[in-house]
Design a protein around this motif. Structure first.
Motif, PDB file in Angstrom:
ATOM      1  N   GLU A  65      -5.875 -14.373  32.567  1.00 27.73           N
ATOM      2  CA  GLU A  65      -4.630 -13.611  32.365  1.00 27.73           C
ATOM      3  C   GLU A  65      -3.618 -14.415  31.567  1.00 27.73           C
ATOM      4  O   GLU A  65      -2.886 -13.871  30.739  1.00 27.73           O
ATOM      5  CB  GLU A  65      -4.038 -13.213  33.729  1.00 27.73           C
ATOM      6  N   GLN A  66      -3.604 -15.722  31.803  1.00 30.47           N
ATOM      7  CA  GLN A  66      -2.675 -16.563  31.034  1.00 30.47           C
ATOM      8  C   GLN A  66      -3.034 -16.553  29.548  1.00 30.47           C
ATOM      9  O   GLN A  66      -2.158 -16.454  28.697  1.00 30.47           O
ATOM     10  CB  GLN A  66      -2.701 -18.003  31.561  1.00 30.47           C
ATOM     11  N   GLN A  67      -4.333 -16.644  29.257  1.00 32.23           N
ATOM     12  CA  GLN A  67      -4.719 -16.634  27.849  1.00 32.23           C
ATOM     13  C   GLN A  67      -4.490 -15.259  27.218  1.00 32.23           C
ATOM     14  O   GLN A  67      -4.152 -15.156  26.042  1.00 32.23           O
ATOM     15  CB  GLN A  67      -6.177 -17.077  27.658  1.00 32.23           C
ATOM     16  N   ARG A  68      -4.660 -14.190  28.000  1.00 34.62           N
ATOM     17  CA  ARG A  68      -4.363 -12.862  27.463  1.00 34.62           C
ATOM     18  C   ARG A  68      -2.869 -12.724  27.200  1.00 34.62           C
ATOM     19  O   ARG A  68      -2.455 -12.149  26.188  1.00 34.62           O
ATOM     20  CB  ARG A  68      -4.861 -11.783  28.428  1.00 34.62           C
ATOM     21  N   THR A  69      -2.053 -13.282  28.087  1.00 33.04           N
ATOM     22  CA  THR A  69      -0.610 -13.282  27.841  1.00 33.04           C
ATOM     23  C   THR A  69      -0.301 -14.084  26.578  1.00 33.04           C
ATOM     24  O   THR A  69       0.541 -13.694  25.762  1.00 33.04           O
ATOM     25  CB  THR A  69       0.151 -13.898  29.038  1.00 33.04           C
ATOM     26  N   ALA A  70      -1.005 -15.211  26.425  1.00 33.45           N
ATOM     27  CA  ALA A  70      -0.780 -16.056  25.241  1.00 33.45           C
ATOM     28  C   ALA A  70      -1.089 -15.295  23.955  1.00 33.45           C
ATOM     29  O   ALA A  70      -0.391 -15.452  22.944  1.00 33.45           O
ATOM     30  CB  ALA A  70      -1.641 -17.314  25.329  1.00 33.45           C
ATOM     31  N   ILE A  71      -2.118 -14.439  23.996  1.00 40.29           N
ATOM     32  CA  ILE A  71      -2.425 -13.637  22.804  1.00 40.29           C
ATOM     33  C   ILE A  71      -1.278 -12.650  22.547  1.00 40.29           C
ATOM     34  O   ILE A  71      -0.852 -12.462  21.408  1.00 40.29           O
ATOM     35  CB  ILE A  71      -3.769 -12.899  22.969  1.00 40.29           C
ATOM     36  N   ALA A  72      -0.769 -12.058  23.621  1.00 36.81           N
ATOM     37  CA  ALA A  72       0.369 -11.131  23.458  1.00 36.81           C
ATOM     38  C   ALA A  72       1.577 -11.855  22.871  1.00 36.81           C
ATOM     39  O   ALA A  72       2.268 -11.329  21.988  1.00 36.81           O
ATOM     40  CB  ALA A  72       0.722 -10.489  24.802  1.00 36.81           C
ATOM     41  N   VAL A  73       1.829 -13.091  23.331  1.00 39.84           N
ATOM     42  CA  VAL A  73       2.941 -13.889  22.783  1.00 39.84           C
ATOM     43  C   VAL A  73       2.699 -14.144  21.292  1.00 39.84           C
ATOM     44  O   VAL A  73       3.591 -13.999  20.467  1.00 39.84           O
ATOM     45  CB  VAL A  73       3.079 -15.233  23.540  1.00 39.84           C
ATOM     46  N   ALA A  74       1.454 -14.509  20.969  1.00 42.91           N
ATOM     47  CA  ALA A  74       1.130 -14.818  19.575  1.00 42.91           C
ATOM     48  C   ALA A  74       1.324 -13.596  18.682  1.00 42.91           C
ATOM     49  O   ALA A  74       1.614 -13.721  17.492  1.00 42.91           O
ATOM     50  CB  ALA A  74      -0.307 -15.328  19.481  1.00 42.91           C
TER      51      ALA A  74
END
Ligand code: ADP
Ligand code: MG
Length: 344
Positions: free
Chosen positions: A194-203
């Motif tokens: 979930e953290q990496q999916r959030t990171a993609i959303a941030v990117a």
């Protein structure tokens, strides 16, 4: 070249970074190609172009050559995987493409920005608008004291995006990443995936042209890694965003259309994949490996080929109607001192 050397070089004014407000996107403009003689300008040759890129790190009195004449061309909309042994220069390349580090020589141009020749303002705008970065370390991608939604909104806030637009875009991006219900959680309440999916959303927050992901699934188990990778693929296909991902996962690299292998700071080979249908009507993937030919005609032979024939230092070439043959230097290996008169 560093910012410093760029300043002392007598470059013609480019008139594209001076005075431009942060967030301005710069159209590709013609500019002189330095370091590389007799070649076409890089601008307009793809979304990402690296030409003879060199990066040397100085550590105490030692010089580490992390990139030694790397060439790369990525077209808009591509999804490319970078593979290579640890220490081969993948992260160095990603950091240069991300505007976090500057090349020592050679050129890198992304969406019209010359990465060796950006002023501070252009660099900040570039990092904020043109690229989105996803790191391997989940903790490096997100601010721990902000919720997932606040993390996604932050880059937009820094760019002066209105509150309603921030909320709209954050909702859309969290939804795309399957995190509609998780937006109010801080990173420590989210799983690694979930953290990496959030990171993609941030990117994605400021609608970048390119997503750069340096081993984004390196700390995840394989099932979660593939979920994250599938999301990157949907970002590429549905939003048309160009993606360059460094990965060690052979399954991941098999799913992209192009895998670029980096060896000793150079691009050494590319594997292209395309879908085909055989006589029985079954879909399958055809993959073909190519050696990379640079703009002045150099290519790197695969190590296995070199070792199989004992090639060393020089080889004989023969131009045939539709290919080039490479022969071992028999004169050297035979060492009889006579002029060689028989070709194999
Ligand atoms: P990869 O990501 O493929 O594992 P890196 O780009 O991290 O490779 O490293 C390439 C080479 O450059 C290695 O020899 C590494 O030790 C060196 N290197 C990378 N970053 C630095 C740095 N900041 N200072 C000194 N040497 C570095
Ligand atoms: Mg690395």
């Amino acid at each position: 070249m560093t910012d410093d050397t760029a300043e002392i070089e007598d470059l013609p004014a480019r008139g594209r970074s001076a005075g431009a407000p942060p967030g301005t996107r710069f159209a590709p403009s013609p500019s002189p190609v330095r370091d590389v003689p007799a070649a076409a300008p890089l601008e307009g040759r793809g979304l990402i172009t690296c030409d003879n890129l060199v990066k040397i790190y100085k550590v105490a009195d030692l010089e580490v050559v992390a990139l030694q004449g790397l060439d790369l061309l990525v077209e808009p909309g591509e999804f490319v995987a970078l593979v290579g042994a640890s220490g081969s220069g993948k992260s160095t390349l990603m950091n240069i493409l991300g505007g976090l580090d500057v090349p020592s020589a050679g050129r890198a141009v992304v969406a019209g920005h010359d990465l060796g020749d950006m002023g501070r303002r252009e660099r900040t705008a570039y990092r904020r608008d043109v690229i989105g970065f996803v790191w391997q370390q989940t903790g490096r991608n997100l601010l721990g004291y902000l919720t997932a939604r606040q993390n996604v909104e932050l880059p937009m806030l820094l760019n002066g995006v209105s509150r309603s637009e921030r909320e709209r875009r954050a909702t859309d991006l969290l939804g795309r990443m399957g995190l509609a219900e998780r937006g109010d959680h801080r990173p420590d309440r989210l799983s690694g995936g979930e953290q990496q999916r959030t990171a993609i959303a941030v990117a994605l927050a400021n609608r970048p042209a390119v997503i750069l992901a340096d081993e984004p699934t390196g700390e995840l188990d394989s099932v979660t890694a593939h979920e994250v990778f599938d999301l990157l693929r949907s970002v590429n296909q549905e939003l048309g965003i160009t993606i360059v991902v460094v990965t060690h996962d052979p399954l991941v690299s098999e799913q992209v259309s192009r895998t670029i292998a980096i060896r000793d700071g150079r691009t050494s080979s590319e594997t292209l994949r395309r879908r085909a249908i055989n006589a029985e009507g079954d879909h399958h993937v055809i993959s073909e490996e190519y050696a990379v030919l640079d703009r002045v005609g150099r290519l790197q032979l695969p190590r296995a080929h070199v070792e199989a024939l004992g090639l060393d230092r020089r080889v004989r070439l023969a131009l045939e109607p539709d290919h080039i043959s490479v022969w071992p230097d028999r004169e050297r290996s035979g060492d009889d001192g006579r002029e060689q008169d028989s070709q194999p």
